[in-house]
Design a protein around this motif. Structure first.
Motif, PDB file in Angstrom:
ATOM      1  N   PRO A 102       0.824  -1.211   0.000  1.00  0.00           N
ATOM      2  CA  PRO A 102       0.000   0.000   0.000  1.00  0.00           C
ATOM      3  C   PRO A 102       0.860   1.263   0.000  1.00  0.00           C
ATOM      4  O   PRO A 102       1.875   1.322   0.689  1.00  0.00           O
ATOM      5  CB  PRO A 102      -0.784  -0.106   1.315  1.00  0.00           C
ATOM      6  N   GLY A 103       0.473   2.229  -0.779  1.00  0.00           N
ATOM      7  CA  GLY A 103       1.204   3.488  -0.816  1.00  0.00           C
ATOM      8  C   GLY A 103       2.313   3.516  -1.850  1.00  0.00           C
ATOM      9  O   GLY A 103       2.947   4.545  -2.054  1.00  0.00           O
ATOM     10  N   VAL A 104       2.566   2.411  -2.519  1.00  0.00           N
ATOM     11  CA  VAL A 104       3.622   2.375  -3.527  1.00  0.00           C
ATOM     12  C   VAL A 104       3.014   2.607  -4.894  1.00  0.00           C
ATOM     13  O   VAL A 104       2.072   1.928  -5.290  1.00  0.00           O
ATOM     14  CB  VAL A 104       4.357   1.008  -3.509  1.00  0.00           C
ATOM     15  N   SER A 105       3.557   3.589  -5.593  1.00  0.00           N
ATOM     16  CA  SER A 105       3.075   3.870  -6.939  1.00  0.00           C
ATOM     17  C   SER A 105       4.101   3.319  -7.924  1.00  0.00           C
ATOM     18  O   SER A 105       5.182   3.868  -8.094  1.00  0.00           O
ATOM     19  CB  SER A 105       2.925   5.394  -7.079  1.00  0.00           C
ATOM     20  N   LEU A 106       3.798   2.195  -8.552  1.00  0.00           N
ATOM     21  CA  LEU A 106       4.757   1.566  -9.454  1.00  0.00           C
ATOM     22  C   LEU A 106       4.862   2.356 -10.747  1.00  0.00           C
ATOM     23  O   LEU A 106       3.867   2.876 -11.242  1.00  0.00           O
ATOM     24  CB  LEU A 106       4.312   0.133  -9.785  1.00  0.00           C
ATOM     25  N   PRO A 107       6.066   2.442 -11.318  1.00  0.00           N
ATOM     26  CA  PRO A 107       6.186   3.110 -12.616  1.00  0.00           C
ATOM     27  C   PRO A 107       5.524   2.261 -13.691  1.00  0.00           C
ATOM     28  O   PRO A 107       5.429   1.040 -13.569  1.00  0.00           O
ATOM     29  CB  PRO A 107       7.700   3.195 -12.822  1.00  0.00           C
ATOM     30  N   ALA A 108       5.064   2.903 -14.743  1.00  0.00           N
ATOM     31  CA  ALA A 108       4.396   2.181 -15.830  1.00  0.00           C
ATOM     32  C   ALA A 108       5.391   1.907 -16.940  1.00  0.00           C
ATOM     33  O   ALA A 108       6.243   2.733 -17.244  1.00  0.00           O
ATOM     34  CB  ALA A 108       3.241   3.019 -16.369  1.00  0.00           C
ATOM     35  N   ALA A 109       5.297   0.725 -17.510  1.00  0.00           N
ATOM     36  CA  ALA A 109       6.186   0.380 -18.618  1.00  0.00           C
ATOM     37  C   ALA A 109       5.571  -0.779 -19.378  1.00  0.00           C
ATOM     38  O   ALA A 109       4.702  -1.493 -18.873  1.00  0.00           O
ATOM     39  CB  ALA A 109       7.573  -0.005 -18.090  1.00  0.00           C
TER      40      ALA A 109
ATOM     41  N   ARG B  55      11.595 -10.944  -2.559  1.00  0.00           N
ATOM     42  CA  ARG B  55      10.761  -9.774  -2.811  1.00  0.00           C
ATOM     43  C   ARG B  55      11.296  -8.578  -2.034  1.00  0.00           C
ATOM     44  O   ARG B  55      11.519  -8.652  -0.828  1.00  0.00           O
ATOM     45  CB  ARG B  55       9.325 -10.058  -2.399  1.00  0.00           C
ATOM     46  N   ILE B  56      11.480  -7.466  -2.747  1.00  0.00           N
ATOM     47  CA  ILE B  56      11.952  -6.232  -2.115  1.00  0.00           C
ATOM     48  C   ILE B  56      10.901  -5.154  -2.369  1.00  0.00           C
ATOM     49  O   ILE B  56      10.555  -4.885  -3.519  1.00  0.00           O
ATOM     50  CB  ILE B  56      13.279  -5.726  -2.740  1.00  0.00           C
ATOM     51  N   ASP B  57      10.395  -4.578  -1.331  1.00  0.00           N
ATOM     52  CA  ASP B  57       9.458  -3.461  -1.461  1.00  0.00           C
ATOM     53  C   ASP B  57      10.160  -2.187  -1.038  1.00  0.00           C
ATOM     54  O   ASP B  57      10.768  -2.142   0.028  1.00  0.00           O
ATOM     55  CB  ASP B  57       8.244  -3.672  -0.545  1.00  0.00           C
ATOM     56  N   ILE B  58      10.084  -1.170  -1.889  1.00  0.00           N
ATOM     57  CA  ILE B  58      10.714   0.112  -1.553  1.00  0.00           C
ATOM     58  C   ILE B  58       9.636   1.190  -1.598  1.00  0.00           C
ATOM     59  O   ILE B  58       9.072   1.479  -2.661  1.00  0.00           O
ATOM     60  CB  ILE B  58      11.842   0.468  -2.537  1.00  0.00           C
ATOM     61  N   THR B  59       9.345   1.760  -0.447  1.00  0.00           N
ATOM     62  CA  THR B  59       8.434   2.901  -0.406  1.00  0.00           C
ATOM     63  C   THR B  59       9.284   4.160  -0.216  1.00  0.00           C
ATOM     64  O   THR B  59      10.517   4.074  -0.143  1.00  0.00           O
ATOM     65  CB  THR B  59       7.435   2.768   0.756  1.00  0.00           C
ATOM     66  N   MET B  60       8.648   5.289  -0.088  1.00  0.00           N
ATOM     67  CA  MET B  60       9.408   6.526   0.098  1.00  0.00           C
ATOM     68  C   MET B  60      10.073   6.577   1.469  1.00  0.00           C
ATOM     69  O   MET B  60      10.975   7.376   1.701  1.00  0.00           O
ATOM     70  CB  MET B  60       8.495   7.748  -0.072  1.00  0.00           C
ATOM     71  N   THR B  61       9.612   5.729   2.389  1.00  0.00           N
ATOM     72  CA  THR B  61      10.157   5.798   3.752  1.00  0.00           C
ATOM     73  C   THR B  61      10.844   4.505   4.197  1.00  0.00           C
ATOM     74  O   THR B  61      11.666   4.529   5.107  1.00  0.00           O
ATOM     75  CB  THR B  61       9.022   6.095   4.748  1.00  0.00           C
ATOM     76  N   ASP B  62      10.486   3.375   3.587  1.00  0.00           N
ATOM     77  CA  ASP B  62      10.991   2.093   4.090  1.00  0.00           C
ATOM     78  C   ASP B  62      11.517   1.198   2.976  1.00  0.00           C
ATOM     79  O   ASP B  62      11.135   1.347   1.811  1.00  0.00           O
ATOM     80  CB  ASP B  62       9.859   1.308   4.798  1.00  0.00           C
ATOM     81  N   ILE B  63      12.358   0.274   3.389  1.00  0.00           N
ATOM     82  CA  ILE B  63      12.729  -0.830   2.499  1.00  0.00           C
ATOM     83  C   ILE B  63      12.345  -2.108   3.224  1.00  0.00           C
ATOM     84  O   ILE B  63      12.641  -2.271   4.411  1.00  0.00           O
ATOM     85  CB  ILE B  63      14.243  -0.845   2.216  1.00  0.00           C
TER      86      ILE B  63
ATOM     87  N   LYS C 182      17.663 -14.540  -7.979  1.00  0.00           N
ATOM     88  CA  LYS C 182      16.686 -13.544  -8.412  1.00  0.00           C
ATOM     89  C   LYS C 182      16.154 -12.707  -7.255  1.00  0.00           C
ATOM     90  O   LYS C 182      15.880 -13.213  -6.171  1.00  0.00           O
ATOM     91  CB  LYS C 182      15.483 -14.242  -9.057  1.00  0.00           C
ATOM     92  N   ILE C 183      16.016 -11.421  -7.558  1.00  0.00           N
ATOM     93  CA  ILE C 183      15.238 -10.573  -6.652  1.00  0.00           C
ATOM     94  C   ILE C 183      14.217  -9.836  -7.503  1.00  0.00           C
ATOM     95  O   ILE C 183      14.470  -9.574  -8.679  1.00  0.00           O
ATOM     96  CB  ILE C 183      16.109  -9.549  -5.887  1.00  0.00           C
ATOM     97  N   TYR C 184      13.069  -9.568  -6.947  1.00  0.00           N
ATOM     98  CA  TYR C 184      12.141  -8.726  -7.672  1.00  0.00           C
ATOM     99  C   TYR C 184      11.761  -7.530  -6.802  1.00  0.00           C
ATOM    100  O   TYR C 184      11.529  -7.662  -5.618  1.00  0.00           O
ATOM    101  CB  TYR C 184      10.942  -9.480  -8.253  1.00  0.00           C
ATOM    102  N   ILE C 185      11.779  -6.409  -7.465  1.00  0.00           N
ATOM    103  CA  ILE C 185      11.694  -5.129  -6.755  1.00  0.00           C
ATOM    104  C   ILE C 185      10.389  -4.427  -7.096  1.00  0.00           C
ATOM    105  O   ILE C 185      10.077  -4.206  -8.264  1.00  0.00           O
ATOM    106  CB  ILE C 185      12.889  -4.225  -7.141  1.00  0.00           C
ATOM    107  N   LEU C 186       9.631  -4.120  -6.051  1.00  0.00           N
ATOM    108  CA  LEU C 186       8.435  -3.289  -6.212  1.00  0.00           C
ATOM    109  C   LEU C 186       8.765  -1.961  -5.549  1.00  0.00           C
ATOM    110  O   LEU C 186       8.778  -1.853  -4.324  1.00  0.00           O
ATOM    111  CB  LEU C 186       7.219  -3.917  -5.529  1.00  0.00           C
TER     112      LEU C 186
END
Lengths: 150, 128
Positions: B34-41, B52-60, B91-95
């Motif tokens: 929640p709160g993550v805006s994924l880039p479009a491509a 799985r790696i989640d990166i928000t503006m405040t947390d990893i 493999k890692i996948y990054i959101l």
């Protein structure tokens, strides 16, 4: 509850019971509304190049091409190998000049058919979406991309 | 008094057809943070398997666990993941939120690569 439809003059009348259909529809629609995702996700593959150099891919390319995303949408690319080229592409109408970059990369690919990998780096302040945008554009010409600048 | 539900059946049919059409059974079944805006491509739809790696503006977050953005903490997190997975699994996948600066990505990818995770999958919102 029922709906009725009459037959053509003299035909049999029958009553169609819609209640079970409505039951099924209600359950199906509820399930689909809950589980449908209106955003589909996909994946861009990349590798990792350590220490700012081009990655050693299994098929190590003889030349190393590095594209750096600079400030104000400038693209700096360098080709190191038998030929050494460094070029800066300034922003075009406030956006990345992909046209020129891809033209140059295509020309390089024509001269060097073994050119299959490229490294993308960026200055620290570059937003992730800009990196994704460049990655997506370059992938059309160069299939193997690594992220570098560490 | 009889209730005419033919109209409701019509509406339900149309709604059902629309929802069936947009029902997505892709190979990627990831719930974005929640709160993550994924880039479009525009990218391929392939299955994702890896760390799985989640990166928000405040947390990893690495596999759902918050990790401070320091080399030691990231190395520790990736070392733990390395210990749980076979050596061939790189493999890692990054959101990541689209506004995250590249400096954060660099720190993360440097730690990941040091611990044997060199295949990066960037999860993006599909652009038509």
């Amino acid at each position: 509850m029922s709906a009725s439809s009459g037959g053509d003059g003299g035909g049999l009348d029958f009553e169609l019971n819609l209640a079970p259909i409505i039951d099924c529809f209600t359950v199906l629609i509820t399930f689909l509304l809950v589980s449908t995702s209106f955003i589909s996700l996909s994946v861009l593959e990349a590798g990792v190049a350590m220490e700012g150099t081009a990655a050693e891919m299994p098929s190590t390319p003889p030349l190393s091409v590095i594209v750096q995303l600079g400030d104000a949408h400038t693209l700096n690319y360098s080709i190191n190998g038998p030929e050494t080229v460094a070029k800066q592409l300034d922003a075009k109408e406030g956006r990345w000049d992909f046209e020129s970059l891809l033209t140059d990369l295509r020309q390089l690919k024509e001269r060097r058919p073994d050119f299959k990998a490229i490294t993308i780096t960026a200055v620290n302040s570059t937003e992730y979406k800009e990196v994704v945008t460049v990655l997506e554009a370059v992938k059309a010409v160069v299939p193997e991309i690594t992220l570098g600048g560490f | 008094m009889s209730l005419n539900i033919t109209s409701m059946a019509d509406i339900f049919t149309i709604l059902l057809v629309f929802l069936l059409k947009s029902f997505n059974m892709g190979a990627i079944n990831i719930e974005p943070t929640p709160g993550v805006s994924l880039p479009a491509a525009k990218a391929e739809q392939i299955s994702v398997d890896g760390v799985r790696i989640d990166i928000t503006m405040t947390d990893i977050m690495v596999e759902g666990v918050k990790v401070p953005l320091t080399p030691d903490a990231l190395n520790q997190a990736f070392r733990e993941q390395r210990g749980r997975r076979p050596a061939s699994d790189a493999k890692i996948y990054i959101l990541s939120d689209e506004k995250v600066p590249y400096s954060t990505m660099k720190a993360l990818l440097a730690s990941a690569a040091t611990n044997g995770f060199s295949e990066v999958n960037l999860v993006v919102a599909e652009r038509e």
